[in-house]
Scaffold this motif. Structure first.
Motif, PDB file in Angstrom:
ATOM      1  N   GLY A 199      63.548  71.821 -22.289  1.00  0.00           N
ATOM      2  CA  GLY A 199      63.351  73.212 -22.651  1.00  0.00           C
ATOM      3  C   GLY A 199      64.517  73.762 -23.442  1.00  0.00           C
ATOM      4  O   GLY A 199      65.554  73.126 -23.592  1.00  0.00           O
ATOM      5  N   LYS A 200      64.320  74.965 -23.917  1.00  0.00           N
ATOM      6  CA  LYS A 200      65.357  75.666 -24.663  1.00  0.00           C
ATOM      7  C   LYS A 200      65.794  76.891 -23.881  1.00  0.00           C
ATOM      8  O   LYS A 200      65.029  77.441 -23.088  1.00  0.00           O
ATOM      9  CB  LYS A 200      64.824  76.124 -26.023  1.00  0.00           C
ATOM     10  N   LYS A 233      66.385  80.597 -24.489  1.00  0.00           N
ATOM     11  CA  LYS A 233      66.066  81.630 -25.471  1.00  0.00           C
ATOM     12  C   LYS A 233      66.517  82.975 -24.920  1.00  0.00           C
ATOM     13  O   LYS A 233      66.036  83.422 -23.878  1.00  0.00           O
ATOM     14  CB  LYS A 233      64.569  81.644 -25.767  1.00  0.00           C
ATOM     15  N   ALA A 282      58.235  80.359 -21.556  1.00  0.00           N
ATOM     16  CA  ALA A 282      59.247  80.160 -20.522  1.00  0.00           C
ATOM     17  C   ALA A 282      58.611  79.871 -19.166  1.00  0.00           C
ATOM     18  O   ALA A 282      57.591  80.449 -18.809  1.00  0.00           O
ATOM     19  CB  ALA A 282      60.138  81.390 -20.417  1.00  0.00           C
ATOM     20  N   LYS A 288      68.113  72.966 -18.167  1.00  0.00           N
ATOM     21  CA  LYS A 288      67.202  72.939 -19.315  1.00  0.00           C
ATOM     22  C   LYS A 288      66.284  71.722 -19.247  1.00  0.00           C
ATOM     23  O   LYS A 288      65.121  71.789 -19.649  1.00  0.00           O
ATOM     24  CB  LYS A 288      67.988  72.911 -20.627  1.00  0.00           C
ATOM     25  N   ASP A 310      60.739  76.652 -21.352  1.00  0.00           N
ATOM     26  CA  ASP A 310      61.992  77.282 -21.750  1.00  0.00           C
ATOM     27  C   ASP A 310      62.571  78.125 -20.622  1.00  0.00           C
ATOM     28  O   ASP A 310      61.877  78.494 -19.678  1.00  0.00           O
ATOM     29  CB  ASP A 310      61.767  78.170 -22.975  1.00  0.00           C
ATOM     30  N   TYR A 344      64.204  81.762 -20.203  1.00  0.00           N
ATOM     31  CA  TYR A 344      64.265  83.058 -20.863  1.00  0.00           C
ATOM     32  C   TYR A 344      65.427  83.849 -20.275  1.00  0.00           C
ATOM     33  O   TYR A 344      65.576  83.935 -19.055  1.00  0.00           O
ATOM     34  CB  TYR A 344      62.945  83.795 -20.623  1.00  0.00           C
ATOM     35  N   ASP A 351      69.885  78.116 -27.514  1.00  0.00           N
ATOM     36  CA  ASP A 351      69.092  77.498 -28.577  1.00  0.00           C
ATOM     37  C   ASP A 351      68.541  78.541 -29.544  1.00  0.00           C
ATOM     38  O   ASP A 351      68.423  78.275 -30.734  1.00  0.00           O
ATOM     39  CB  ASP A 351      67.944  76.690 -27.962  1.00  0.00           C
TER      40      ASP A 351
END
Length: 182
Positions: A2-3, A5, A42, A107, A113, A115, A133
């Motif tokens: 995941g990122k 954000k 997310a 992550k 993701d 959030y 990210d």
């Protein structure tokens, strides 16, 4: 993987404090869609203690009828970065100390993701450690002349790359940044 954000409301002069000034600029349909895309991807929420403690009472009283975002904020697993919070009161929630290596591992563990909203102190650390990210700044057409600031005077330099921008009819501009190459 995941990122992370990050979603921040900010003023023209960079203030990211409690965003009561956003009320003067009602969300546009496009702004709702773009914010929903951030939360929709997310499967975890990463927050600093102060934001978690501010969000809990506000969101826990809302239902989907009050706000379509209520189920996301109330039902999604929250990871609260804190050295002082011991018992989360708004869950599901897990408390962890700030550790860049642990957050990078998180992550990989979360299916989707992470959030982040608000949480200025946490976000500054995440940026410094290269863990963000995507940084989504929703810049409101107002200057406050006071902080707190995401990038305070005397703070560390942060260089980012512009990934996208959208101007809304209410005067708000959504700027998306990511890590700078090289």
């Amino acid at each position: 993987m995941g990122k992370i954000k990050v979603h921040e409301f900010t003023t023209l002069d960079g203030s990211v404090g409690v965003p009561m000034w956003t009320m003067d600029f009602p969300f546009t349909p496009e702004q709702i869609t773009e914010t929903g895309a951030l939360t929709g991807a997310a499967s975890g929420i990463l927050l600093g203690r102060a934001t978690y403690e501010m969000f809990g009472p506000a969101w826990s009283q809302r239902t989907v009828e009050d706000d379509p975002g209520a189920p996301f904020f109330n039902d999604t697993r929250k990871y609260v970065v804190s050295s002082t919070l011991t018992e989360p009161t708004w869950g599901p929630a897990t408390v962890l100390p700030y550790d860049a290596i642990r957050i990078a591992q998180l992550k990989d563990e979360v299916d989707g993701d992470l959030y982040v909203s608000g949480s200025g102190t946490l976000v500054r650390s995440l940026i410094a450690d290269g863990l963000v990210d995507e940084l989504h700044l929703f810049v409101y057409p107002v200057g406050l002349g006071e902080g707190p600031y995401l990038f305070p005077p005397g703070g560390a330099r942060a260089t980012l790359a512009l990934l996208g921008s959208t101007a809304y009819e209410n005067g708000v501009v959504h700027l998306t940044y990511g890590p700078a190459a090289g």
